[in-house]
Design an enzyme around this catalytic site. Structure first.
Site, PDB file in Angstrom:
ATOM      1  N   GLU A 163      -5.374  51.499 -43.154  1.00  0.00           N
ATOM      2  CA  GLU A 163      -6.168  52.456 -42.363  1.00  0.00           C
ATOM      3  C   GLU A 163      -5.326  53.559 -41.719  1.00  0.00           C
ATOM      4  OE1 GLU A 163      -8.467  50.333 -39.452  1.00  0.00           O
ATOM      5  OE2 GLU A 163      -9.783  49.449 -40.947  1.00  0.00           O
ATOM      6  N   GLU A 365     -11.175  44.453 -45.894  1.00  0.00           N
ATOM      7  CA  GLU A 365     -11.514  43.907 -44.571  1.00  0.00           C
ATOM      8  C   GLU A 365     -13.001  44.109 -44.350  1.00  0.00           C
ATOM      9  OE1 GLU A 365      -9.416  45.249 -41.044  1.00  0.00           O
ATOM     10  OE2 GLU A 365      -7.514  45.251 -42.127  1.00  0.00           O
TER      11      GLU A 365
HETATM   12  C1  BG6 Z   1      -9.330  47.008 -38.587  1.00  0.00           C
HETATM   13  C2  BG6 Z   1      -7.878  46.676 -38.489  1.00  0.00           C
HETATM   14  O1  BG6 Z   1      -9.474  48.327 -38.192  1.00  0.00           O
HETATM   15  O2  BG6 Z   1     -10.226  46.346 -37.779  1.00  0.00           O
HETATM   16  C3  BG6 Z   1      -7.567  45.326 -37.840  1.00  0.00           C
HETATM   17  O3  BG6 Z   1      -7.222  46.792 -39.720  1.00  0.00           O
HETATM   18  C4  BG6 Z   1      -8.510  45.086 -36.680  1.00  0.00           C
HETATM   19  O4  BG6 Z   1      -6.223  45.340 -37.456  1.00  0.00           O
HETATM   20  C5  BG6 Z   1      -9.931  45.062 -37.234  1.00  0.00           C
HETATM   21  O5  BG6 Z   1      -8.207  43.952 -35.949  1.00  0.00           O
HETATM   22  C6  BG6 Z   1     -11.025  44.738 -36.231  1.00  0.00           C
HETATM   23  O6  BG6 Z   1     -11.088  45.681 -35.221  1.00  0.00           O
HETATM   24  P1  BG6 Z   1     -10.841  45.287 -33.703  1.00  0.00           P
HETATM   25  O7  BG6 Z   1     -10.584  46.565 -33.016  1.00  0.00           O
HETATM   26  O8  BG6 Z   1     -12.067  44.620 -33.250  1.00  0.00           O
HETATM   27  O9  BG6 Z   1      -9.666  44.381 -33.737  1.00  0.00           O
END
Ligand code: BG6
Length: 468
Positions: A163, A365
């Site tokens: 990202e 993800e």
């Molecule tokens: C993604 C990232 O943007 O979202 C992760 O690659 C992150 O590192 C995940 O943990 C979830 O978002 P957040 O802000 O709730 O941790």
């Protein structure tokens, strides 16, 4: 109705070094921008908690958990700051540690994805200017070379960045990563330099003639205009796409940073002078990715601007080029404050098919962060995270549909298999199939663990009806 996934489909999870490796804050080892920020302003982190999963000591146990969930693949990231602590010499212990982790992943039958940058800038590199510095670009490329040289084909799939728009937004525009600069042009320079760093790393990788593949992980959520019939909203959505992902994806997949984006910024005197160096454009053209990772959590809804922006003040994309739109009646994950709209995952995969030559891609993800999951404990003490099961099942439905319509999608990674530290949100929202007890450091399965195990075993999901 049973929906099957293609044979050999990859199932697993993503993690990142900073979010799982530490066993708490160590004031004697301030090595990343996160250590630094926490040491100065820990009140910015939920409950003032620092990363404490302690994967470094528990990796054997954790990788066994991944295997027990039936995973056939997993993404970790290598910590640049720990492998090369002063920017010069390799730390031999860390090198050994990563070898051990990779060997253990193989032993557990996991196809290995390794990320080379996941928001974890070494402090020494930030002090050299972070992503605004070409010296840091070169240092990053040296780090990637060290990784390719030492780990080579032990890794199956390399990802240069996770990202890359996030450090741009978070460090330069919206104040959620250290050093919390508010600097529009700095963000654009960072975006460009990260693209240079990515392409240089791909070039170095090709030189090693490895069997493994290289790609990048982007969040490419297509912006949805408030009204498809309002040309101003549609225009705002096109601009939002450009900022969020199109400039990055066009460059890594097609070799061309969009001129229309440069022209738009230039008209507002926001395109930084001297950002483009000799050879950058040729480099972009010559080095293509083998695969694309797509992270997806929530849709991006936008509308045209509510007010005429003041160009003399602080400029950000959300306030000066488009406004975010909160659609009435939207379905929400109230804890993370993110809308739930699974169909976007289908739209993204179809966009890749139509506009990007159907390049091999996977969902790298996707997941649901929920606060206070204790309230869902059943009488046996297990967290009944039925909402997570529904969330993932629906996303898998749309992925399956895209595949059945020809999308070249080879896998699905959930964020993440064991609860972990989420940057400023620390341990507020939990994402795992497996709960992390912060007091005892114990790992305990949630209900979704047995569900995903079965999904993977049968390589299929069950849905009651077709969705729209
Ligand atoms: C993604 C990232 O943007 O979202 C992760 O690659 C992150 O590192 C995940 O943990 C979830 O978002 P957040 O802000 O709730 O941790």
């Amino acid at each position: 109705m049973k929906l099957e996934f293609p044979k050999g489909f990859l199932w697993g999870s993503a993690t990142s070094a900073e979010q799982i490796e530490p066993k708490g804050f160590d004031k004697n080892n301030i090595s990343t921008i996160w250590d630094k920020w926490y040491s100065e302003q820990k009140f910015r982190f939920f409950n003032q908690e620092f990363s404490q999963n302690n994967f470094k000591e528990k990796y054997k146990e954790d990788l066994k958990i991944a295997k027990n969930l039936n995973f056939n693949s997993l993404r970790i990231s290598i910590s640049w700051s720990r492998l090369i602590p002063n920017g010069k010499e390799i730390d031999k212990n860390e090198l050994k540690y990563y070898h051990n982790v990779l060997d253990e992943m193989k032993k557990n039958g996991l196809k290995i994805f390794v990320g080379l940058y996941h928001f974890d800038m070494p402090l020494w590199a930030q002090e050299l200017g972070g992503w605004n510095s070409r010296e840091v670009v070169d240092k990053y490329v040296e780090f990637t070379k060290i990784c390719f040289e030492n780990f080579g084909d032990k890794v199956d799939m390399w990802a240069t960045f996770n990202e890359p728009i996030v450090p741009v937004e978070a460090q330069y525009w919206y104040d959620f990563h250290y050093p919390n600069l508010i600097d529009f042009k700095g963000g654009i320079i960072a975006m460009w330099n990260i693209l240079v760093a990515h392409h240089k790393a791909v070039k170095v990788f090709r030189g090693f003639k490895l069997k493994s593949q290289i790609g990048i992980i982007l969040n490419i959520t297509p912006a949805i205009p408030r009204s498809e019939k309002n040309e101003h909203d549609v225009n705002a959505s096109e601009i939002a796409n450009m900022f969020q992902w199109k400039a990055l994806l066009d460059t890594v997949a097609k070799g061309e940073f969009p001129w229309t984006f440069i022209e738009m910024l230039d008209k507002k005197k926001l395109w930084p002078t001297n950002v483009v160096k000799n050879g950058d454009r040729e480099l972009f053209k010559s080095e293509k990715i083998d695969f694309l990772g797509i992270n997806y959590y929530n849709p991006l809804r936008v509308k045209s601007l509510d007010y005429v922006p003041n160009w003399d003040g602080v400029v950000t994309p959300h306030t000066h080029f488009y406004n975010q739109y909160e659609m009435p009646g939207r379905r929400m994950n109230p804890y993370r404050g993110w809308e739930i709209y699974p169909k976007s995952v289908y739209n993204m995969l179809m966009t890749i098919k139509k506009d990007y030559g159907n390049i091999p891609s996977y969902i790298s993800e996707n997941g649901m962060g929920v606060e206070g999951e204790e309230k869902y404990r059943d009488k046996n003490g297990m967290i009944n995270d039925h909402y997570r099961i529904d969330f993932i099942n629906e996303h898998l439905y749309w992925i399956n549909r895209a595949i059945s319509e020809g999308a070249n999608c080879f896998g699905y990674h959930m964020w993440t298999y064991i609860d972990n530290w989420s940057w400023m949100n620390a341990y507020k929202n939990r994402y795992g199939f497996v709960e992390l007890d912060l007091k005892t450091n114990e790992r305990k399965e949630k209900k979704s663990a047995s569900w995903i195990r079965e999904v993977i075993r049968t390589n299929s999901i069950q849905v009651e009806e077709e969705l729209n």
